[in-house]
Design a protein around this motif. Structure first.
Motif, PDB file in Angstrom:
ATOM      1  N   VAL A  35       1.053  -1.017  -0.055  1.00  0.00           N
ATOM      2  CA  VAL A  35       0.337   0.108  -0.234  1.00  0.00           C
ATOM      3  C   VAL A  35       1.008   1.071   0.288  1.00  0.00           C
ATOM      4  N   THR A  36       0.293   2.314  -0.691  1.00  0.00           N
ATOM      5  CA  THR A  36       1.894   3.836  -0.848  1.00  0.00           C
ATOM      6  C   THR A  36       0.629   4.609  -1.105  1.00  0.00           C
ATOM      7  N   TRP A  37       0.694   5.351  -0.042  1.00  0.00           N
ATOM      8  CA  TRP A  37      -0.026   7.055   0.527  1.00  0.00           C
ATOM      9  C   TRP A  37       1.143   8.307  -0.263  1.00  0.00           C
ATOM     10  N   ARG A  38       0.113   9.356  -1.141  1.00  0.00           N
ATOM     11  CA  ARG A  38       1.352   9.713  -1.182  1.00  0.00           C
ATOM     12  C   ARG A  38       1.014  11.314  -1.398  1.00  0.00           C
ATOM     13  N   TYR A  39       1.113  12.371  -0.825  1.00  0.00           N
ATOM     14  CA  TYR A  39       0.914  13.533  -0.535  1.00  0.00           C
ATOM     15  C   TYR A  39       1.935  14.270  -1.389  1.00  0.00           C
ATOM     16  N   GLN A  40       1.116  15.470  -2.104  1.00  0.00           N
ATOM     17  CA  GLN A  40       1.972  16.963  -2.762  1.00  0.00           C
ATOM     18  C   GLN A  40       1.333  17.919  -2.021  1.00  0.00           C
ATOM     19  N   GLY A  41       2.133  18.956  -1.977  1.00  0.00           N
ATOM     20  CA  GLY A  41       1.065  20.272  -1.354  1.00  0.00           C
ATOM     21  C   GLY A  41       1.439  21.026  -2.563  1.00  0.00           C
ATOM     22  N   VAL A  42       1.022  22.556  -2.748  1.00  0.00           N
ATOM     23  CA  VAL A  42      -0.048  23.564  -3.142  1.00  0.00           C
ATOM     24  C   VAL A  42       1.996  23.695  -4.189  1.00  0.00           C
ATOM     25  N   ARG A  43       1.185  23.960  -5.274  1.00  0.00           N
ATOM     26  CA  ARG A  43       2.530  24.226  -6.149  1.00  0.00           C
ATOM     27  C   ARG A  43       2.215  25.541  -6.442  1.00  0.00           C
ATOM     28  N   TYR A  44       2.969  25.844  -7.644  1.00  0.00           N
ATOM     29  CA  TYR A  44       2.898  26.819  -8.467  1.00  0.00           C
ATOM     30  C   TYR A  44       3.067  26.439 -10.021  1.00  0.00           C
ATOM     31  N   TYR A  56      -2.443  17.421  -3.457  1.00  0.00           N
ATOM     32  CA  TYR A  56      -3.431  15.942  -3.741  1.00  0.00           C
ATOM     33  C   TYR A  56      -2.906  14.749  -3.002  1.00  0.00           C
ATOM     34  N   THR A  57      -3.537  14.132  -2.557  1.00  0.00           N
ATOM     35  CA  THR A  57      -3.171  12.752  -2.260  1.00  0.00           C
ATOM     36  C   THR A  57      -4.057  11.670  -3.508  1.00  0.00           C
ATOM     37  N   THR A  58      -3.038  10.688  -2.985  1.00  0.00           N
ATOM     38  CA  THR A  58      -3.402   9.211  -3.909  1.00  0.00           C
ATOM     39  C   THR A  58      -2.678   8.210  -3.350  1.00  0.00           C
ATOM     40  N   LEU A  59      -3.473   6.976  -3.190  1.00  0.00           N
ATOM     41  CA  LEU A  59      -4.109   6.248  -2.898  1.00  0.00           C
ATOM     42  C   LEU A  59      -3.373   4.834  -3.771  1.00  0.00           C
ATOM     43  N   ASP A  60      -2.020   4.178  -3.909  1.00  0.00           N
ATOM     44  CA  ASP A  60      -2.107   2.235  -4.226  1.00  0.00           C
ATOM     45  C   ASP A  60      -1.768   1.238  -3.850  1.00  0.00           C
ATOM     46  N   ASN A  82      -9.535   7.593  -6.926  1.00  0.00           N
ATOM     47  CA  ASN A  82     -10.017   8.429  -7.855  1.00  0.00           C
ATOM     48  C   ASN A  82      -9.919   9.821  -7.686  1.00  0.00           C
ATOM     49  N   HIS A  83      -8.659  10.420  -7.108  1.00  0.00           N
ATOM     50  CA  HIS A  83      -9.188  11.744  -7.069  1.00  0.00           C
ATOM     51  C   HIS A  83      -8.334  12.519  -7.818  1.00  0.00           C
ATOM     52  N   GLY A  84      -8.625  13.073  -8.867  1.00  0.00           N
ATOM     53  CA  GLY A  84      -9.012  14.701  -9.956  1.00  0.00           C
ATOM     54  C   GLY A  84      -6.915  15.061  -8.714  1.00  0.00           C
ATOM     55  N   TYR A  85      -6.337  15.359 -10.170  1.00  0.00           N
ATOM     56  CA  TYR A  85      -5.763  16.151 -10.380  1.00  0.00           C
ATOM     57  C   TYR A  85      -4.865  16.582 -10.905  1.00  0.00           C
ATOM     58  N   GLU A  86      -3.820  17.646 -10.973  1.00  0.00           N
ATOM     59  CA  GLU A  86      -3.527  18.087 -12.248  1.00  0.00           C
ATOM     60  C   GLU A  86      -1.124  18.563 -12.152  1.00  0.00           C
ATOM     61  N   THR A  87      -0.284  17.623 -12.415  1.00  0.00           N
ATOM     62  CA  THR A  87       0.829  18.000 -12.149  1.00  0.00           C
ATOM     63  C   THR A  87       1.375  18.868 -13.079  1.00  0.00           C
ATOM     64  N   ALA A  88       0.618  19.935 -14.154  1.00  0.00           N
ATOM     65  CA  ALA A  88       0.742  20.594 -15.076  1.00  0.00           C
ATOM     66  C   ALA A  88      -0.518  20.931 -15.384  1.00  0.00           C
ATOM     67  N   SER A  89      -1.021  22.436 -14.907  1.00  0.00           N
ATOM     68  CA  SER A  89      -2.358  22.666 -15.527  1.00  0.00           C
ATOM     69  C   SER A  89      -3.128  22.784 -16.943  1.00  0.00           C
ATOM     70  N   GLY A  90      -4.280  22.319 -17.381  1.00  0.00           N
ATOM     71  CA  GLY A  90      -4.700  22.098 -18.559  1.00  0.00           C
ATOM     72  C   GLY A  90      -3.670  20.816 -18.653  1.00  0.00           C
ATOM     73  N   PRO A  92      -5.033  17.117 -17.182  1.00  0.00           N
ATOM     74  CA  PRO A  92      -4.914  15.755 -15.770  1.00  0.00           C
ATOM     75  C   PRO A  92      -4.349  14.660 -15.558  1.00  0.00           C
ATOM     76  N   ALA A  93      -4.289  14.323 -14.266  1.00  0.00           N
ATOM     77  CA  ALA A  93      -3.340  13.231 -14.106  1.00  0.00           C
ATOM     78  C   ALA A  93      -4.809  12.261 -13.949  1.00  0.00           C
ATOM     79  N   ALA A  94      -4.225  10.235 -14.676  1.00  0.00           N
ATOM     80  CA  ALA A  94      -4.746   9.588 -15.017  1.00  0.00           C
ATOM     81  C   ALA A  94      -5.958   9.102 -13.477  1.00  0.00           C
ATOM     82  N   GLY A  95      -7.831   8.800 -14.119  1.00  0.00           N
ATOM     83  CA  GLY A  95      -8.228   8.403 -12.968  1.00  0.00           C
ATOM     84  C   GLY A  95      -7.667   7.108 -11.854  1.00  0.00           C
ATOM     85  N   ARG A  96      -8.683   6.272 -11.514  1.00  0.00           N
ATOM     86  CA  ARG A  96      -8.273   4.973 -10.984  1.00  0.00           C
ATOM     87  C   ARG A  96      -7.815   4.324 -12.311  1.00  0.00           C
ATOM     88  N   GLN A  97      -6.858   3.876 -11.577  1.00  0.00           N
ATOM     89  CA  GLN A  97      -6.556   2.739 -12.704  1.00  0.00           C
ATOM     90  C   GLN A  97      -5.931   1.709 -12.100  1.00  0.00           C
TER      91      GLN A  97
END
Length: 106
Positions: A35-44, A56-60, A82-90, A92-97
């Protein structure tokens, strides 16, 4: 961490000040759960720090089964919540896979 441009004193684009990850791996007989949990804080998204991207937070989860000493069958669920997030504006990262694989060791 303190990811900032020393010339402009702005936060580096797409680099969060806060990030964390936690992984639990196990092995029981032929089974290998993880089980892996990841958190990334606010970015610009830009160097001027005007386009804010939320954290964002993800759980694998993953499960492997060693069928023989050479063969392992694996299944993985990424972004399980299935958390929606973007690593770069515009972009979107993949949903649940869901993935599966088979490994062979010589």
């Amino acid at each position: 961490k303190d990811p900032k441009n020393v010339l402009t004193n702005k936060q580096l684009q797409r680099v969060a000040k806060q990030e964390a990850s936690w992984t639990v791996l196990g092995e029981w007989q032929q089974w290998q759960p993880a089980v892996t949990w990841r958190y990334q804080g606010v970015r610009y998204d830009d160097a001027a720090n005007t386009t804010r991207m939320g954290g964002y937070t993800t759980l694998d989860t993953a499960l492997g089964y060693r069928a023989t000493p050479a063969w392992t069958i694996k299944a993985k669920a990424s972004n399980l919540l299935n958390h929606g997030y973007e690593t770069a504006s515009g972009y979107p990262a993949a949903g649940r896979q869901f993935n599966r694989s088979t490994d062979y060791r010589l």
